[in-house]
Design a protein around this motif. Structure first.
Motif, PDB file in Angstrom:
ATOM      1  N   UNK A 157     -57.250  22.340  -0.722  1.00 17.59           N
ATOM      2  CA  UNK A 157     -56.594  23.645  -0.791  1.00 17.59           C
ATOM      3  C   UNK A 157     -56.456  24.306   0.581  1.00 17.59           C
ATOM      4  N   UNK A 158     -57.477  24.144   1.423  1.00 23.03           N
ATOM      5  CA  UNK A 158     -57.385  24.737   2.763  1.00 23.03           C
ATOM      6  C   UNK A 158     -56.265  24.067   3.573  1.00 23.03           C
ATOM      7  N   UNK A 159     -56.097  22.765   3.371  1.00 28.47           N
ATOM      8  CA  UNK A 159     -55.018  22.055   4.061  1.00 28.47           C
ATOM      9  C   UNK A 159     -53.651  22.542   3.557  1.00 28.47           C
ATOM     10  N   UNK A 160     -53.559  22.789   2.247  1.00 28.23           N
ATOM     11  CA  UNK A 160     -52.329  23.362   1.677  1.00 28.23           C
ATOM     12  C   UNK A 160     -52.058  24.743   2.280  1.00 28.23           C
ATOM     13  N   UNK A 161     -53.109  25.553   2.389  1.00 35.18           N
ATOM     14  CA  UNK A 161     -52.966  26.891   2.981  1.00 35.18           C
ATOM     15  C   UNK A 161     -52.509  26.815   4.431  1.00 35.18           C
ATOM     16  N   UNK A 162     -53.005  25.808   5.149  1.00 39.48           N
ATOM     17  CA  UNK A 162     -52.629  25.628   6.552  1.00 39.48           C
ATOM     18  C   UNK A 162     -51.142  25.299   6.691  1.00 39.48           C
ATOM     19  N   UNK A 163     -50.666  24.352   5.902  1.00 40.04           N
ATOM     20  CA  UNK A 163     -49.254  23.964   5.989  1.00 40.04           C
ATOM     21  C   UNK A 163     -48.352  25.116   5.539  1.00 40.04           C
ATOM     22  N   UNK A 164     -48.748  25.819   4.486  1.00 37.59           N
ATOM     23  CA  UNK A 164     -47.985  26.993   4.043  1.00 37.59           C
ATOM     24  C   UNK A 164     -47.899  28.026   5.167  1.00 37.59           C
ATOM     25  N   UNK A 165     -49.004  28.230   5.877  1.00 37.24           N
ATOM     26  CA  UNK A 165     -49.035  29.206   6.984  1.00 37.24           C
ATOM     27  C   UNK A 165     -48.134  28.778   8.136  1.00 37.24           C
ATOM     28  N   UNK A 166     -48.068  27.463   8.382  1.00 36.67           N
ATOM     29  CA  UNK A 166     -47.233  26.983   9.484  1.00 36.67           C
ATOM     30  C   UNK A 166     -45.746  27.137   9.174  1.00 36.67           C
ATOM     31  N   UNK A 167     -45.328  26.749   7.970  1.00 31.55           N
ATOM     32  CA  UNK A 167     -43.899  26.867   7.670  1.00 31.55           C
ATOM     33  C   UNK A 167     -43.486  28.334   7.539  1.00 31.55           C
ATOM     34  N   UNK A 168     -44.434  29.212   7.194  1.00 27.58           N
ATOM     35  CA  UNK A 168     -44.119  30.647   7.150  1.00 27.58           C
ATOM     36  C   UNK A 168     -44.337  31.304   8.511  1.00 27.58           C
ATOM     37  N   UNK A 169     -44.841  30.528   9.465  1.00 27.57           N
ATOM     38  CA  UNK A 169     -44.916  30.909  10.864  1.00 27.57           C
ATOM     39  C   UNK A 169     -45.772  32.158  11.113  1.00 27.57           C
ATOM     40  N   UNK A 170     -47.039  32.066  10.679  1.00 37.50           N
ATOM     41  CA  UNK A 170     -47.986  33.166  10.879  1.00 37.50           C
ATOM     42  C   UNK A 170     -49.201  32.649  11.641  1.00 37.50           C
ATOM     43  N   UNK A 171     -49.288  32.988  12.945  1.00 39.73           N
ATOM     44  CA  UNK A 171     -50.362  32.449  13.781  1.00 39.73           C
ATOM     45  C   UNK A 171     -51.760  32.819  13.306  1.00 39.73           C
ATOM     46  N   UNK A 172     -51.953  34.060  12.868  1.00 41.21           N
ATOM     47  CA  UNK A 172     -53.278  34.462  12.396  1.00 41.21           C
ATOM     48  C   UNK A 172     -53.696  33.636  11.186  1.00 41.21           C
ATOM     49  N   UNK A 173     -52.742  33.426  10.266  1.00 38.10           N
ATOM     50  CA  UNK A 173     -53.040  32.625   9.070  1.00 38.10           C
ATOM     51  C   UNK A 173     -53.323  31.176   9.469  1.00 38.10           C
ATOM     52  N   UNK A 174     -52.570  30.651  10.428  1.00 38.30           N
ATOM     53  CA  UNK A 174     -52.795  29.288  10.927  1.00 38.30           C
ATOM     54  C   UNK A 174     -54.213  29.168  11.479  1.00 38.30           C
ATOM     55  N   UNK A 175     -54.626  30.115  12.322  1.00 36.44           N
ATOM     56  CA  UNK A 175     -55.961  30.058  12.920  1.00 36.44           C
ATOM     57  C   UNK A 175     -57.046  30.108  11.856  1.00 36.44           C
ATOM     58  N   UNK A 176     -56.860  31.001  10.889  1.00 36.13           N
ATOM     59  CA  UNK A 176     -57.852  31.118   9.829  1.00 36.13           C
ATOM     60  C   UNK A 176     -58.046  29.771   9.110  1.00 36.13           C
TER      61      UNK A 176
END
Lengths: 117, 117, 117, 117, 117, 117
Positions: free
Chosen positions: B48-67
């Motif tokens: 799930x964390x990996x899913x959250x990471x990819x979702x954050x990247x395609x939505x282009x949110x650096x803070x979410x990516x770092x988290x």
């Protein structure tokens, strides 16, 4: 309605052939790269298809969702695992994702109707 | 620069406390739901964390990516597995994702610099 | 940090003047139309600024959020009313909005620190 | 065409029931939270539905637009007030919103055709 | 502030080298494909860079905007031609693009300050 | 299917008339500004329509894509030039653009079927 997934697959493969006919080198290479992105690497194909599915949901693209749902089901992800992935997409992307959640849940059902009979 | 991740974590936890103080029931419940979305269910927390990471990247949110990078590294995903996930995000989201890919690769490096010493 | 809103307002008005100097008729007219969109019509300015704020949050633009927060506070919306609007944006836009929620809550606080003294 | 809104409402409630059957706790809670976000709080339901409508327009989701238009009309917002909200969405979101503006104006008309006879 | 563009170029080339070191075949190929997309084809490089600039503005990515502005200026587009392209992006993307318009106009000015002296 | 473009043009002009009837000054002015954005300025109309097309593709709006494809073909852009522009959009926007690439390639074909006979 039952044939929604089949129609999508037909249209998709028909138009992909038409795009191949265009012979644009850049577009052709992008399609190859897209295919390669989901092949076994440090991550396996199953995991990558699930990543592609969640990315498609938060970006709200029904055709992309259907494509990855079909792949995920053929690679053995269970409905409950897909629902769990849908939930991550819903939380990340918010209520604007709900129409695509409806579409995705319906697509899972349509896939089983077509294959379990 | 070395402290970019630390500063982010400090600001994030400071402002999350401030948001908690506001005592808005809807916001509070959303934060709980967000936390629960990544707990073990049909899918495990790592996936799930990996899913959250990819979702954050395609939505282009650096803070979410770092988290999500921090979570993924603490849950044992290797750098190469993360790079493979970055690649899926790059293909799905296109070159507009590249600045966030730079940020993400740097965040992985910064995490190791802070933890391997 | 205390001066984040002030710096934003300074940069914003400085660059808007620079853009006016360019004398591009289309850009100039868009800026006028943008201003007019928030004047009293069938809806009043207060309501429209709140609409602009929520639109800015779901589209995840911190500068736009700060601009509309300042307008909303000057037009008399209370902090609790703004938090309720933030909550709608959070539900519609999902957890990807959270970094902007942090920014928005901080901006409300910074505004009061600057004006209540 | 006259029945577009009716078909949407039918599909929406049918699929929401199907989603409820899935019994995914996270999804269920998100749907509850979504409902609660529009109940009377510091802001009233009328204002919140208008916020939801503008958020849906700038995020360009026709189903979400239709849902909030129906709510807004039932809560007593006039057509001219809705058009004023559409205008804010158009200015914030740009010409890419125009196809959704066409859809929204048509939905307002269809609603009245169905209810005024 | 004068050095904003220089810092961006430094960080960009530094991180692109770091990404190259990772040796991820898919990422490497995507970078090549990205470079090739702007080479002379049926359209010339000048036109393609302008397309890339407008795409970057409506997708609201400051780093991508700066990259394409530098390319466009080096390929001989005049400031007024760039402003006309900015205007198309502003109309298509709406007022949410304004902060990126400010950034873009400033980047054009910074480029000339660095090169005209 | 052959009539998809014709139906779109019919619906588009019908609803634009309906929107004009509403007599909302802000909306009316935005439509004028939108038209003016593509008239000859420092850039010519041909170039601007191509910019509008790429912007529409990366923002993934089929109606906007169809509108600009028709304009581009009537202004003399060749199919190969359009495919080259599609490729820029595909690289910038990623695989999530592919369903819109299929739509766009089909629209070019439909346009020629309707006009070459």
């Amino acid at each position: 309605m039952n044939d929604r997934l089949k129609e999508f697959e037909h249209y998709r493969s028909h138009m992909n052939e038409r795009i191949a006919e265009i012979e644009h080198l850049g577009i052709k290479r992008f399609f190859n790269l897209d295919t390669q992105a989901y092949t076994q690497g440090s991550l396996d194909t199953r995991t990558k298809e699930l990543l592609g599915l969640v990315a498609s949901m938060v970006l709200r693209c029904n055709d992309c969702i259907d494509y990855h749902i079909i792949q995920c089901l053929e690679l053995g992800w269970s409905d409950n695992e897909l629902y769990d992935a849908f939930n991550v997409a819903l939380i990340v992307g918010g209520s604007i994702v709900i129409p695509h959640l409806r579409h995705a849940v319906e697509s899972v059902d349509l896939y089983h109707q077509a294959h379990n009979k």
